[in-house]
Every structure is written in structure tokens, then in C-alpha cells.
Scaffold this motif. Structure first.
Motif: not given
Length: 372
Positions: A42-47
Motif C-alpha cells: 500500500v503506497v501512501t500518496v496525496t490526492v
């Protein structure tokens, strides 16, 4: 016996090779089963959500800043510098004395000319007073009159030349770096210091001939400079060249730009956008959401969470980017309003990967730049 021995050997070899082959197939099956059941990272990103906005059409251009008043302060007469009454970088007022040149010889010549003017004036008054008795001719009187006027003119000329020995600021502005020293002998035209009025600037740029009808005086322009990333300076068009350049097909345009805080400087290159009259509905996303490469620009769109899944996944879509403004970019095709796009962390993504949307934007690691 020989055939029986050979048959036994063949059967034994078949059993051995069959066992090895079966073991390899079993191992591959277990490896595939392991990877199939292995939990996906699971990759942590901003959206951010793609939004529909109303944008006015703009004409982009590259411009150059010029000061409304900006000169190299120079000497009009030759002379040796006696005093320098300013410091580099200070503010100057119109009429403020900047440099004083030597004027001793001129002052002495002026005193001599003044004395001569007083003498010729006295002679004229004496001769003109004799006119009533008709002792002198009119020609003698005129001769003394013109001599007096010439003497006074020489005094006025010397006064003007002496005044030029005091060099003053022609207008309010900011001084640059001093280029002369006390005791230096300078010639007319020698640059002493640069003076620029930074309160108002001119921005000069070019537009194509097809936009001439829309780019008219009074139209609003937006200016962007590298010195203040992300800040928009607003001005307006003041004039256009009356002819199109036949070599390039463009028209020179000039605009005015307030610069009360003095951040912008004459000579800077800036990006200019001219706002036109028409408006259109567009879909915009943050510029950071678009990845640019030679094979096409793309963005990662967040797909709805599958049934039973803990995290949503992403898909990669090809996009066509348009105008950019205030950190946002218009998406002509590829993303619809309301869809969610990834704005940071794309380098760790591939299609189908699960993501976890961070509550705040990711920060870059602090990298200390080493000197060469």
C-alpha cells in the motif's frame, strides 16, 4: 540379459527424470501460489479532486520589464570630481545633488565677466543720458547697448556652465552602484550612477497578428516572474505598435505594471498572460498531478474501492494538458470533473497498486546542497 539390463536402466532413468521434472513443477506452483497470495503493498500518496471551473481565454507571451524612468546619470561638462554626495543603492529625490565638479576657473571667469557687464552697463547709462543734449549719436548709444547685452549674455552662459558642474537626480528613484571616485576627471557623457524609478514598470511583449483585435489598450494582463514563484502581478495594456512586423508576423505591445514593493526590476524576463473576453468551462487539476514524458503525459486516477478491499487502487490515464494558472492545469481529455487524481508519490506507483491517501501533502527530504 542384455535387453533386460537396458530396459531396467531406461526405466530407472525415466523415474529419475520424472521425479526431477515433477519437483520443478511443484516448486514453480508453490512460488506462483506464494506471489499470488502475497499481500500487495500500500503506497501512501496525496490526492485531489478534478474540478470544473470557468476560465477566461488567455494569450501567453514572454515579456521584458522596463522602467518608466531609468537613466545613467552623466556629466554634461568635463571636470574633476570634488564631492560625491550619495551612496550606492540609496533612494534619491528629484533635484538631489549627487556629484559636484570643480568650478574654480569658471567662477573666476564669471566674476570677470560680471565686472565687464557692470562696466558696459555704466557706459551705456552714461552715454544714453547724453542723448537729450544731442552730444552723442544714436549709433554710439546702440553700440554701448549691445556691448552691455553681450556682457550680460556671457555672464548668463558662465552661470549655466557652472550650474552644470553640480549634477543632480532628474527624478525620484533608486540609485545603483557608483562608477566614479573623488578626484577623477570625467568627460561629458561619462556614466556616474544608474537611476531607476521602480514604482511603476513597463512590460514589453509581442502577440500574434490574429490576436490584435482582442489585445487592446485597457485589457488586463497577468505577469509572472521567477523571482516570486506563484505570485501574480496585475497590470493593463497601454499601447500597441501601429504596424505588424513583416518578418515575424507579431505586434509589439506595451503594458503598465505597478511595482510599489519594488520586487520586480527593469531588465527581468517575465511570463505574460493577456485575459481575453470569452470564457469557457474547463476541468482543472493540480499541476503536480500530471507526469510529463516523451511518450505522452499521464496522471493516476483513483478507482473506487473494490468489494472487500481495504484500500482503493489507481489506474494510469493519458491526458492532454492545456493552460496553466496559479498551480492548476486544464485537462482537455483524460480526466473528468469529480474524479480523484494522485498529486504526489507517483514515482512509487504502477497501475493497479493500492494507495492510502495522506491527510497532508508529502514533504520532500531535506537535502543539503554541497558546494563544488
Amino acid at each position: 540379459m542384455r535387453w533386460k539390463r537396458m530396459a531396467v536402466m531406461l526405466v530407472g532413468a525415466g523415474v529419475v527424470f520424472g521425479g526431477v521434472y515433477g519437483f520443478i513443477q511443484f516448486k514453480n506452483m508453490k512460488i506462483a501460489e506464494f506471489f499470488a497470495n502475497m499481500p500487495k503493498p500500500v503506497v501512501t500518496v496525496t490526492v485531489a479532486d478534478a474540478e470544473a471551473e470557468t476560465w477566461s481565454t488567455t494569450v501567453p507571451a514572454v515579456g521584458t520589464l522596463r522602467a518608466f524612468n531609468g537613466v545613467d546619470v552623466t556629466a554634461a561638462v568635463p571636470g574633476q570630481i570634488q564631492k560625491i554626495l550619495f551612496k550606492s543603492g540609496q533612494e534619491a529625490k528629484a533635484g538631489q545633488t549627487l556629484v559636484v565638479l570643480d568650478s574654480d576657473i569658471l567662477q573666476a571667469n564669471r566674476d570677470a565677466a560680471e565686472a565687464d557687464a557692470q562696466l558696459t552697463e555704466a557706459n551705456y547709462k552714461r552715454v544714453s543720458s547724453l542723448k537729450e543734449g544731442a552730444v552723442v549719436s544714436q549709433a554710439r548709444i546702440d553700440e554701448n547697448l549691445f556691448a552691455m547685452q553681450a556682457a550680460k549674455a556671457r555672464v548668463a552662459a558662465l552661470d549655466a556652465e557652472i550650474s552644470k558642474k553640480t549634477i543632480t537626480a532628474p527624478f525620484d528613484g533608486k540609485l545603483g552602484i557608483r562608477r566614479v571616485d573623488v578626484g577623477e576627471y570625467i568627460q561629458p557623457g561619462t556614466a556616474i550612477v544608474n537611476l531607476q524609478d521602480l514604482t511603476n514598470l513597463r512590460v514589453e511583449f509581442s502577440v500574434g497578428q490574429r490576436d490584435v483585435r482582442e489585445v487592446v489598450p485597457g485589457r488586463t494582463i497577468q505577469v509572472f516572474a521567477d523571482v516570486v514563484p506563484g505570485k501574480t502581478f496585475t497590470g493593463e495594456i497601454t499601447s500597441l505598435e501601429p504596424k505588424v512586423d513583416p518578418a515575424t508576423g507579431v505586434v509589439r505591445v506595451e503594458g503598465s505594471l505597478p511595482n510599489l514593493d519594488g520586487i520586480l526590476r527593469p531588465g527581468m524576463f517575465v511570463s505574460v498572460q493577456v485575459d481575453l473576453a470569452d470564457e469557457r468551462e474547463v476541468v482543472v487539476i493540480p499541476e503536480s498531478a500530471v507526469s510529463y514524458n516523451l511518450y505522452g503525459d499521464f496522471a493516476y486516477v483513483v478507482e473506487p474501492k473494490a468489494e472487500g478491499a481495504d484500500h482503493p487502487t489507481v489506474k494510469r490515464v493519458i491526458v492532454e494538458a492545456g493552460d496553466r494558472r496559479d498551480g492548476m492545469v486544464v485537462i482537455e481529455t483524460g480526466v473528468e470533473a469529480g474524479e480523484t487524481v494522485v498529486t504526489s508519490g507517483q514515482l512509487k506507483l504502477s497501475p493497479g497498486m493500492q494507495i492510502d491517501a495522506a491527510s497532508e501533502p508529502l514533504t520532500r527530504p531535506d537535502v543539503t546542497q554541497q558546494p563544488y
